[in-house]
Design an enzyme around this catalytic site. Structure first.
Site, PDB file in Angstrom:
ATOM      1  N   ARG A 191      -3.825  -2.214 -19.666  1.00  0.00           N
ATOM      2  CA  ARG A 191      -3.457  -1.665 -20.949  1.00  0.00           C
ATOM      3  C   ARG A 191      -2.403  -1.620 -20.865  1.00  0.00           C
ATOM      4  NH1 ARG A 191      -1.404   4.485 -18.540  1.00  0.00           N
ATOM      5  NH2 ARG A 191      -2.330   5.267 -18.931  1.00  0.00           N
TER       6      ARG A 191
ATOM      7  N   ILE B 173      -2.513   8.554 -24.406  1.00  0.00           N
ATOM      8  CA  ILE B 173      -3.075   7.767 -23.964  1.00  0.00           C
ATOM      9  C   ILE B 173      -4.125   8.234 -23.075  1.00  0.00           C
ATOM     10  CG2 ILE B 173      -1.311   5.936 -23.225  1.00  0.00           C
ATOM     11  CD1 ILE B 173      -3.088   3.456 -23.144  1.00  0.00           C
ATOM     12  N   SER B 174      -5.118   7.930 -21.905  1.00  0.00           N
ATOM     13  CA  SER B 174      -5.568   9.392 -20.958  1.00  0.00           C
ATOM     14  C   SER B 174      -5.783   8.248 -19.770  1.00  0.00           C
ATOM     15  CB  SER B 174      -7.037   9.141 -21.105  1.00  0.00           C
ATOM     16  OG  SER B 174      -7.696  10.036 -21.643  1.00  0.00           O
ATOM     17  N   GLN B 175      -5.137   9.483 -18.847  1.00  0.00           N
ATOM     18  CA  GLN B 175      -4.891   8.460 -17.338  1.00  0.00           C
ATOM     19  C   GLN B 175      -6.090   7.662 -17.523  1.00  0.00           C
ATOM     20  OE1 GLN B 175      -4.761  12.432 -14.619  1.00  0.00           O
ATOM     21  NE2 GLN B 175      -5.086  11.315 -12.873  1.00  0.00           N
ATOM     22  N   PRO B 176      -6.066   6.678 -16.264  1.00  0.00           N
ATOM     23  CA  PRO B 176      -6.901   5.936 -15.965  1.00  0.00           C
ATOM     24  C   PRO B 176      -8.430   7.018 -15.175  1.00  0.00           C
ATOM     25  CG  PRO B 176      -4.602   4.726 -15.896  1.00  0.00           C
ATOM     26  CD  PRO B 176      -4.434   5.985 -16.041  1.00  0.00           C
TER      27      PRO B 176
END
Length: 218
Positions: free
Chosen positions: A40, A66-69
């Site tokens: 990431r 960028i989305s939260q994992p």
């Protein structure tokens, strides 16, 4: 300036992240393995590099994130991706979600509304070995010329489920999409059992950037 080294430190941080996701309820080992293997930090500018493996969303410019994992893992878990699945992603963004799907063996077609992000990601993903098909356009209308798809994942909040996307889903196919208002959406999983029968399942609430386009937010 993006750093493309994957050090022991980064690998350790990814292991810690996958343990965090496991504790939060992500049980799909294939999803956890993909997140554990896919760097990431490649998607972060050097100033934010130390935050790459926090379970948080971060801005990537153009009003996008960028989305939260956990969000990536949750959507991917619901999608139940199998190697070889022809998968449509609506909202390429940074390309991280597309990379996770690619690591799981999906054949990914990804469409981005924003031309700047499309151009950036189209050039970047091949540099890190991620081979997906890129498109720029109205994701709410999908890719009729490439349909049907085994899986469709929508990474932006929709006001309703776009009927055009449902039409592009193969029989037995699965779509995961957040639906609600501009602030909060409920995650839905739609399984196309027949042309006229859709199994709808409701899950947790999330907050995504809005899905723009003809069957999204105008």
């Amino acid at each position: 300036m993006l750093r493309l080294e994957d050090s022991y430190l980064h690998k350790g941080q990814r292991r810690n992240l996958t343990q965090t996701l496991r504790k939060k309820g992500i049980k799909d080992e294939a999803v956890l393995e993909a997140i554990n293997n896919f760097p990431r930090h490649f998607f972060f500018d050097s100033a934010l590099l130390s935050h790459a493996y926090e379970d948080k969303a971060f801005p990537i410019g153009e009003g996008q994130t960028i989305s939260q994992p956990y969000t990536v893992a949750f959507q991917t878990m619901l999608l139940n991706v199998k190697p070889g699945d022809k998968t449509l992603e609506i909202g390429t963004g940074s390309g991280y979600q597309a990379g996770v799907l690619y690591c799981m063996g999906a054949k990914v077609h990804t469409i981005e509304f924003n031309e700047v992000l499309y151009d950036r990601t189209r050039k970047f993903l091949p540099k890190i070995g991620v081979k997906v098909k890129h498109y720029c356009g109205d994701g709410s209308k999908g890719l009729p010329e490439q349909a049907p798809f085994d899986k469709i994942i929508v990474t932006a909040g929709a006001p309703t489920v776009p009927k055009t996307l449902l039409k592009q889903l193969a029989i037995g196919g699965v779509m995961v999409i957040p639906v609600g208002d501009r602030n909060t959406q409920q995650m839905l999983r739609l399984t196309k059992q027949t042309d006229k029968k859709i199994l709808k399942e409701n899950f947790d609430n999330f907050a995504f950037v809005p899905l723009l386009g003809e069957e999204g937010w105008q």
